[in-house]
Design a protein around this motif. Structure first.
Motif, short mmCIF file in Angstrom:
data_model
loop_
_atom_site.label_atom_id
_atom_site.label_comp_id
_atom_site.label_asym_id
_atom_site.label_seq_id
_atom_site.Cartn_x
_atom_site.Cartn_y
_atom_site.Cartn_z
N HIS A 1 -72.63 -64.17 -151.01
CA HIS A 1 -71.32 -64.37 -150.39
C HIS A 1 -71.53 -64.87 -148.97
O HIS A 1 -72.18 -64.21 -148.16
N VAL A 2 -70.98 -66.03 -148.68
CA VAL A 2 -71.11 -66.64 -147.37
C VAL A 2 -69.72 -66.73 -146.75
O VAL A 2 -68.79 -67.26 -147.36
N TYR A 3 -69.60 -66.19 -145.54
CA TYR A 3 -68.31 -66.15 -144.85
C TYR A 3 -68.39 -66.99 -143.57
O TYR A 3 -69.44 -67.07 -142.93
N ARG B 1 -81.70 -69.56 -147.98
CA ARG B 1 -82.57 -69.98 -146.89
C ARG B 1 -81.78 -70.06 -145.59
O ARG B 1 -80.59 -70.38 -145.60
N PRO B 2 -82.41 -69.74 -144.45
CA PRO B 2 -81.68 -69.80 -143.17
C PRO B 2 -81.08 -71.17 -142.88
O PRO B 2 -80.01 -71.26 -142.25
N ASP B 3 -81.73 -72.24 -143.32
CA ASP B 3 -81.22 -73.59 -143.07
C ASP B 3 -80.46 -74.15 -144.26
O ASP B 3 -80.29 -75.37 -144.38
N SER B 4 -79.98 -73.29 -145.14
CA SER B 4 -79.25 -73.75 -146.32
C SER B 4 -77.99 -74.51 -145.91
O SER B 4 -77.26 -74.08 -145.00
N PRO B 5 -77.70 -75.65 -146.55
CA PRO B 5 -76.47 -76.40 -146.23
C PRO B 5 -75.20 -75.63 -146.58
O PRO B 5 -74.11 -76.02 -146.15
N VAL B 6 -75.33 -74.53 -147.30
CA VAL B 6 -74.15 -73.74 -147.66
C VAL B 6 -73.48 -73.19 -146.41
O VAL B 6 -72.25 -73.11 -146.32
N HIS B 7 -74.26 -72.79 -145.41
CA HIS B 7 -73.69 -72.27 -144.17
C HIS B 7 -72.84 -73.34 -143.48
O HIS B 7 -71.75 -73.05 -142.98
N ARG B 8 -73.35 -74.56 -143.46
CA ARG B 8 -72.58 -75.66 -142.86
C ARG B 8 -71.30 -75.91 -143.64
O ARG B 8 -70.23 -76.11 -143.06
N ASP B 9 -71.40 -75.89 -144.97
CA ASP B 9 -70.21 -76.12 -145.80
C ASP B 9 -69.14 -75.06 -145.52
O ASP B 9 -67.95 -75.38 -145.47
N ALA B 10 -69.57 -73.82 -145.36
CA ALA B 10 -68.60 -72.75 -145.09
C ALA B 10 -67.93 -72.95 -143.74
O ALA B 10 -66.70 -72.77 -143.61
N ARG B 11 -68.68 -73.33 -142.73
CA ARG B 11 -68.08 -73.56 -141.40
C ARG B 11 -67.09 -74.71 -141.44
O ARG B 11 -66.01 -74.64 -140.85
N GLN B 12 -67.48 -75.79 -142.11
CA GLN B 12 -66.57 -76.94 -142.18
C GLN B 12 -65.31 -76.60 -142.97
O GLN B 12 -64.21 -77.05 -142.61
N GLN B 13 -65.46 -75.83 -144.02
CA GLN B 13 -64.29 -75.43 -144.80
C GLN B 13 -63.35 -74.56 -143.97
O GLN B 13 -62.12 -74.68 -144.06
N GLY C 1 -59.03 -69.96 -139.12
CA GLY C 1 -59.49 -70.56 -140.36
C GLY C 1 -60.61 -69.74 -140.96
O GLY C 1 -61.51 -69.29 -140.24
N GLU C 2 -60.55 -69.53 -142.26
CA GLU C 2 -61.54 -68.70 -142.94
C GLU C 2 -62.08 -69.41 -144.18
O GLU C 2 -61.39 -70.22 -144.80
N ALA C 3 -63.31 -69.06 -144.53
CA ALA C 3 -63.93 -69.60 -145.74
C ALA C 3 -64.79 -68.52 -146.36
O ALA C 3 -65.45 -67.74 -145.66
N HIS C 4 -64.78 -68.47 -147.69
CA HIS C 4 -65.60 -67.52 -148.44
C HIS C 4 -66.17 -68.25 -149.64
O HIS C 4 -65.42 -68.67 -150.53
N LEU C 5 -67.49 -68.43 -149.64
CA LEU C 5 -68.15 -69.12 -150.74
C LEU C 5 -68.99 -68.11 -151.51
O LEU C 5 -69.67 -67.26 -150.93
N GLU C 6 -68.98 -68.24 -152.83
CA GLU C 6 -69.79 -67.39 -153.71
C GLU C 6 -70.71 -68.31 -154.51
O GLU C 6 -70.23 -69.08 -155.35
#
Length: 238
Positions: free
Chosen positions: A222-224, A141-153, A27-32
């Motif tokens: 870009h968050v992967y 930010r290191p604790d940005s919720p974007v990282h969590r969103d990418a993992r869940q996606q 499973g892969e995710a790429h957020l911009e």
């Protein structure tokens, strides 16, 4: 009387069986998205014929830089002094070594979350005497919720892909067997950023007229995220 030898645990079978066939997917995710913070590096310099005059000028200019950055209040999330030096410069002529002058530097790093204030502050800093500005470096930010969103996606994408494989065989998923980050032993940060603004420098006296604020366009981040997943499925009728 000898005791029976203890049975060693059997290693896990890396593949399925006819009664419990397995599906392995990625499973892969790429957020911009827009950056959350920007960092700039500020280098303050001073020169003098003797150590004391160079140090006094450097202290004055460093204080002016710190006061200017702090005047932006909550727009500045972090302000740090990273490096300080006073170096003698020797003459290149003559038999003996003589100190011609002293060169001092202080390096300061500022982190801002208000990008409108960033453009104005960067311009004002570059207008200061013997001051160099590098950056900005855009980041999350290191604790940005974007990282969590990418993992869940990435996990949802793995489940969806496995279901599609099972549906192609006319069956359904039964259970999750394994879920792991790709390269978990040597994981790299999810966030990958690049790009920076060209350094600016001012090596004369402070400008009489205030320069117009720079119009800085935040660089997309870009968050992967990648996961490997294994499922069992109900045996299909082939």
């Amino acid at each position: 009387m000898t005791s029976p030898a203890s049975e060693e645990p059997r290693p896990a079978v890396p593949y399925g069986t006819p009664d419990a066939p397995r599906i392995a997917v990625r499973g892969e995710a790429h957020l911009e998205i827009d950056p959350e913070i920007a960092r700039i590096g500020i280098t303050v310099s001073a020169r003098g014929k003797d150590r004391r005059s160079a140090l006094d000028d450097l202290t004055r200019r460093n204080a002016a830089v710190l006061d200017l950055v702090k005047s932006y209040g909550s727009s500045v999330e972090r302000l740090e002094t990273g490096h300080f030096s006073i170096t003698p410069e020797l003459t290149q002529r003559g038999r003996g070594e003589r100190v011609r002058s002293y060169h001092g530097q202080v390096h300061v790093t500022a982190e801002l979350s208000d990008f409108t204030a960033l453009g104005e502050l960067t311009t004002r800093l570059a207008d200061l005497e013997l001051t160099r500005v590098d950056g900005p470096w855009w980041a999350l930010r290191p604790d940005s919720p974007v990282h969590r969103d990418a993992r869940q996606q990435a996990v949802r994408e793995a489940v969806q892909r496995a279901r599609e494989y099972a549906e192609a065989l006319g069956t359904t998923l039964a259970a999750l067997v394994e879920l792991a980050d790709t390269g978990a032993e040597n994981a790299e940060p999810y966030q990958r950023t690049a790009g920076r603004m060209r350094p600016m420098a001012a090596y004369g006296t402070e400008a009489e007229d205030t320069a117009a604020p720079l119009d800085l366009e935040p660089q997309k981040q870009h968050v992967y995220a990648q996961v490997n997943a294994r499922f069992t499925m109900t045996p299909p009728r082939l």
